[in-house]
Motif scaffolding. Structure first.
Motif, PDB file in Angstrom:
ATOM      1  N   LYS A 397       8.476  -0.310  11.611  1.00 30.58           N
ATOM      2  CA  LYS A 397       7.579  -1.099  10.775  1.00 30.58           C
ATOM      3  C   LYS A 397       7.002  -0.316   9.609  1.00 30.58           C
ATOM      4  O   LYS A 397       6.444  -0.901   8.693  1.00 30.58           O
ATOM      5  N   LYS A 398       7.133   0.993   9.651  1.00 29.78           N
ATOM      6  CA  LYS A 398       6.564   1.817   8.592  1.00 29.78           C
ATOM      7  C   LYS A 398       7.355   3.103   8.468  1.00 29.78           C
ATOM      8  O   LYS A 398       7.564   3.805   9.457  1.00 29.78           O
ATOM      9  N   GLY A 399       7.807   3.393   7.252  1.00 32.37           N
ATOM     10  CA  GLY A 399       8.525   4.629   7.024  1.00 32.37           C
ATOM     11  C   GLY A 399       7.579   5.815   6.883  1.00 32.37           C
ATOM     12  O   GLY A 399       6.353   5.657   6.831  1.00 32.37           O
ATOM     13  N   LYS A 400       8.145   6.992   6.785  1.00 32.09           N
ATOM     14  CA  LYS A 400       7.347   8.214   6.647  1.00 32.09           C
ATOM     15  C   LYS A 400       6.525   8.167   5.356  1.00 32.09           C
ATOM     16  O   LYS A 400       7.039   7.886   4.277  1.00 32.09           O
ATOM     17  N   TYR A 450       6.461  -9.075  -3.366  1.00 32.50           N
ATOM     18  CA  TYR A 450       7.750  -8.536  -2.923  1.00 32.50           C
ATOM     19  C   TYR A 450       7.728  -7.024  -3.117  1.00 32.50           C
ATOM     20  O   TYR A 450       8.379  -6.495  -4.009  1.00 32.50           O
ATOM     21  N   LEU A 451       6.947  -6.341  -2.270  1.00 36.59           N
ATOM     22  CA  LEU A 451       6.763  -4.899  -2.427  1.00 36.59           C
ATOM     23  C   LEU A 451       7.557  -4.104  -1.401  1.00 36.59           C
ATOM     24  O   LEU A 451       8.377  -3.277  -1.750  1.00 36.59           O
ATOM     25  N   GLY A 452       7.251  -4.298  -0.118  1.00 37.21           N
ATOM     26  CA  GLY A 452       7.872  -3.461   0.898  1.00 37.21           C
ATOM     27  C   GLY A 452       7.321  -2.056   0.874  1.00 37.21           C
ATOM     28  O   GLY A 452       8.028  -1.089   1.189  1.00 37.21           O
ATOM     29  N   ALA A 453       6.048  -1.919   0.518  1.00 38.24           N
ATOM     30  CA  ALA A 453       5.410  -0.603   0.458  1.00 38.24           C
ATOM     31  C   ALA A 453       3.908  -0.767   0.575  1.00 38.24           C
ATOM     32  O   ALA A 453       3.350  -1.825   0.264  1.00 38.24           O
ATOM     33  N   GLY A 454       3.260   0.288   1.034  1.00 34.01           N
ATOM     34  CA  GLY A 454       1.807   0.378   1.031  1.00 34.01           C
ATOM     35  C   GLY A 454       1.399   1.662   0.358  1.00 34.01           C
ATOM     36  O   GLY A 454       2.201   2.606   0.235  1.00 34.01           O
ATOM     37  N   PHE A 455       0.149   1.739  -0.091  1.00 34.72           N
ATOM     38  CA  PHE A 455      -0.255   2.891  -0.894  1.00 34.72           C
ATOM     39  C   PHE A 455      -1.771   3.015  -0.922  1.00 34.72           C
ATOM     40  O   PHE A 455      -2.498   2.055  -0.673  1.00 34.72           O
ATOM     41  N   THR A 456      -2.220   4.199  -1.246  1.00 38.98           N
ATOM     42  CA  THR A 456      -3.627   4.468  -1.538  1.00 38.98           C
ATOM     43  C   THR A 456      -3.688   5.463  -2.686  1.00 38.98           C
ATOM     44  O   THR A 456      -3.101   6.548  -2.604  1.00 38.98           O
ATOM     45  N   ILE A 457      -4.362   5.096  -3.765  1.00 39.34           N
ATOM     46  CA  ILE A 457      -4.479   5.966  -4.941  1.00 39.34           C
ATOM     47  C   ILE A 457      -5.565   7.014  -4.693  1.00 39.34           C
ATOM     48  O   ILE A 457      -6.634   6.698  -4.181  1.00 39.34           O
ATOM     49  N   LYS A 458      -5.294   8.240  -5.104  1.00 39.10           N
ATOM     50  CA  LYS A 458      -6.250   9.331  -4.910  1.00 39.10           C
ATOM     51  C   LYS A 458      -6.344  10.166  -6.187  1.00 39.10           C
ATOM     52  O   LYS A 458      -5.336  10.423  -6.851  1.00 39.10           O
ATOM     53  N   ALA A 459      -7.559  10.608  -6.507  1.00 36.14           N
ATOM     54  CA  ALA A 459      -7.758  11.516  -7.640  1.00 36.14           C
ATOM     55  C   ALA A 459      -7.268  12.911  -7.266  1.00 36.14           C
ATOM     56  O   ALA A 459      -7.331  13.321  -6.102  1.00 36.14           O
ATOM     57  N   LEU A 460      -6.796  13.655  -8.242  1.00 37.22           N
ATOM     58  CA  LEU A 460      -6.321  15.021  -8.003  1.00 37.22           C
ATOM     59  C   LEU A 460      -7.384  16.066  -8.302  1.00 37.22           C
ATOM     60  O   LEU A 460      -7.296  17.200  -7.810  1.00 37.22           O
ATOM     61  N   ASN A 461      -8.369  15.709  -9.123  1.00 38.72           N
ATOM     62  CA  ASN A 461      -9.378  16.674  -9.552  1.00 38.72           C
ATOM     63  C   ASN A 461     -10.767  16.061  -9.405  1.00 38.72           C
ATOM     64  O   ASN A 461     -10.943  14.848  -9.499  1.00 38.72           O
ATOM     65  N   GLU A 462     -11.748  16.882  -9.217  1.00 43.46           N
ATOM     66  CA  GLU A 462     -13.123  16.422  -9.105  1.00 43.46           C
ATOM     67  C   GLU A 462     -13.734  16.102 -10.464  1.00 43.46           C
ATOM     68  O   GLU A 462     -14.546  15.187 -10.594  1.00 43.46           O
TER      69      GLU A 462
END
Length: 582
Positions: A397-400, A450-462
């Motif tokens: 149900k979920k890839g790596k 029609y995605l077939g993906a999940g995600f969470t956006i994250k900042a790289l710098n403070e």
């Protein structure tokens, strides 16, 4: 693909308002671009999209005296993102707003001359906010696209509808947010909706009537068409070779939406459209390069044929898209195009034949590829940077999950960059962020995501996410940068006065020294700026304008980043500035 047309009484409409007006915007005027400093006739401040003005009255020495001349509110409760670039002609400003609205304003006073508000169905499904990026001018018409995938042409003086045409079925996921492009007397438009399994394409129409001239799909395997005088489709060749880079059946719902619109270069005679992500996002379902997704396609305007293509992200598995603007410019006696892609690399490509000249990162962190092979033009993938196949996971149900940079919102997204032939630099609104991304099983259903993906956006710098960067296309070096706490989501303009103008989500319109990046002026507009500024001269006065109104994809899709900037307020207004008296 059959395009459904709304049959209107075009001849009667043309015999009305157009017949009594003086000659309007011509092909020659549009092709003149920024050489005519008294108007702004196209998105991009010229067909090539350089967003450069030769005006110098507002410059590094005088910009500190820039002050508001007038402001106009779009009004009502319909705020959300305002990404429009205004147009200036014949004493009027034409500016679109959220929810498919357009206004004509007196350019000297800001007084409203007329307003058109398109009636939208309640069940529209726009991917990335209810924005509109602008209109096109031709003859005595102002033409813009709507969220429910229609084109509307209005009389410039009265705001009355002259013609209206349906692009495609909004219930199948089609929409449209881009400013149309006028090239060689034709109206060129793309389509939005790649997250719903639509099929991308570029269309050419008669701008006076809305009649289709040709249609060119941007997914390999679909038939292109030209149209006779009665609107009947005539096959005009398949795009690419069926199943060559799209094994199986997924090409039938392949995405590759041309949602940002295009640019055109009279020197090459070609229109350049970027194409979006292949559908679905789960790349393990669609082996192959998946042409012409995540690419730039160069189209012969007269025939609708693809003359060359360059794919920035073959077999895209990150929603990196390829839709960003292709801006043509001269370098070493040749005509090139510059493209700051969502995947984090900046490309310099021969505008005549699509051959790669140079490619280099314009963001600090890229995890999906180590570099671009300048001989083959292909990326050197980092295989562990691709999200995993769900069918090989423990549950199916979920890839790596992988951490990927840039995020799918891109090293640069819709916000257009600028190029100065004076400094020979590109000014790129870049963002430094990444995402946790994983693949999921998915099947196509008409009108459904029609995605077939999940995600969470994250900042790289403070300390920052956005960074306006001056980039040398020849050396690939970042000459200077101006960091910003929030993501940059508005466009850029540069001038012969050695200035770079851009806006920030924190609400500021800023002017920097084009040579050094030093901040010389800023003004708080009251809401976030996610639109590109423009400039023009009326009489002996130079003006600068920008639309203000926070929104767009970041607060909708931005995850952790959206929470970081959730204090920003929505709005909807246009601001116009000029120099104060000494």
């Amino acid at each position: 693909m059959k395009t459904h047309l709304i049959k209107l009484s075009v001849l009667a409409a043309l015999a009305g308002p157009l017949a009594v007006h003086a000659a309007g915007v011509t092909d020659a005027m549009i092709e003149a671009g920024t050489k005519s400093t008294g108007d702004v006739l196209t998105w991009g401040m010229g067909q090539q999209g350089q967003r450069f003005s030769p005006l110098t009255q507002i410059n590094t020495k005088t910009v500190r005296r820039l002050t508001p001349a007038w402001s106009f509110s779009f009004g009502g409760e319909k705020q959300r993102g305002q990404e429009s670039q205004p147009l200036i002609y014949n004493g009027r400003m034409f500016v679109t707003a959220s929810y498919s609205r357009i206004y004509a304003l007196d350019v000297k006073t800001g007084a409203k001359l007329w307003k058109y508000e398109h009636r939208l169905p309640e069940n529209i499904m726009p991917c990335c906010d209810v924005i509109n990026r602008g209109a096109a001018l031709y003859d005595n018409l102002v033409i813009f696209a709507t969220l429910d995938a229609q084109l509307v042409a209005l009389d410039q003086e009265t705001g009355e509808v002259v013609w209206k045409e349906k692009i495609d079925d909004y219930a199948a996921g089609y929409s449209n947010t881009a400013a149309p492009l006028i090239a060689k007397g034709l109206l060129l438009t793309g389509v939005s909706g790649g997250e719903f399994g639509i099929v991308g394409r570029v269309e050419a129409r008669n701008p006076r009537t809305g009649q289709l001239v040709w249609s060119r799909p941007t997914v390999e395997g679909h038939m292109g068409y030209k149209y006779d005088k009665d609107g009947n489709p005539i096959p005009n060749g398949v795009s690419g070779t069926t199943n060559k880079t799209w094994p199986g059946e997924l090409w039938k719902t392949g995405g590759a939406a041309t949602w940002l619109g295009g640019t055109y270069d009279p020197k090459t005679g070609l229109a350049y459209f970027g194409t979006g992500n292949p559908a679905p996002w789960n790349s393990h379902l669609r082996p192959g390069d998946n042409l012409y997704s995540s690419s730039t396609v160069a189209i012969d305007v007269e025939t609708g044929q693809i003359k060359w293509h360059y794919q920035t992200t073959p077999h895209d598995g990150w929603d990196f898209d390829g839709v960003n603007e292709f801006v043509t410019f001269d370098m070493d006696g040749k005509r090139y195009g510059g493209k700051a892609d969502r995947n984090g690399f900046f490309y310099v490509i021969d505008a005549n034949n699509g051959k790669l000249q140079n490619a280099f990162p314009f963001v600090k962190k890229i995890t999906w590829a180590s570099s671009i092979d300048l001989k083959t033009g292909r990326p050197n993938y980092i295989e562990e940077g691709r999200p995993g196949d769900p069918t090989k996971g423990e549950t199916g149900k979920k890839g790596k999950s992988v951490f990927s940079a840039p995020s799918f919102l891109g090293g640069k997204n819709q916000m257009p960059m600028a190029y100065s032939p004076k400094s020979k630099l590109f000014y790129v609104p870049a963002n430094e962020w990444g995402m946790e991304i994983w693949n999921e099983p998915i099947s196509y259903k008409k009108g459904a995501a029609y995605l077939g993906a999940g995600f969470t956006i994250k900042a790289l710098n403070e300390d920052y996410i956005g960074a306006l960067r001056a980039i040398d296309p020849k050396s690939g070096k970042i000459v200077w940068e101006a960091k910003n706490n929030a993501p940059l989501w508005g466009g850029v303009m540069t001038t012969a006065g050695d200035l770079v103008f851009y806006g920030t989500p924190e609400g500021y319109l800023k002017a920097l020294d084009a040579k050094t990046g030093k901040e010389l002026w800023k003004f708080q507009t009251g809401s976030g700026v996610v639109a590109p500024p423009i400039t023009w001269q009326d009489g002996d006065t130079q003006y600068v304008a920008v639309v203000s109104g926070w929104g767009g994809a970041v607060p909708l899709w931005g995850g952790d980043v959206a929470r970081r900037v959730n204090f920003l307020e929505q709005g909807g207004s246009v601001w116009v500035f000029k120099l104060s008296s000494l």
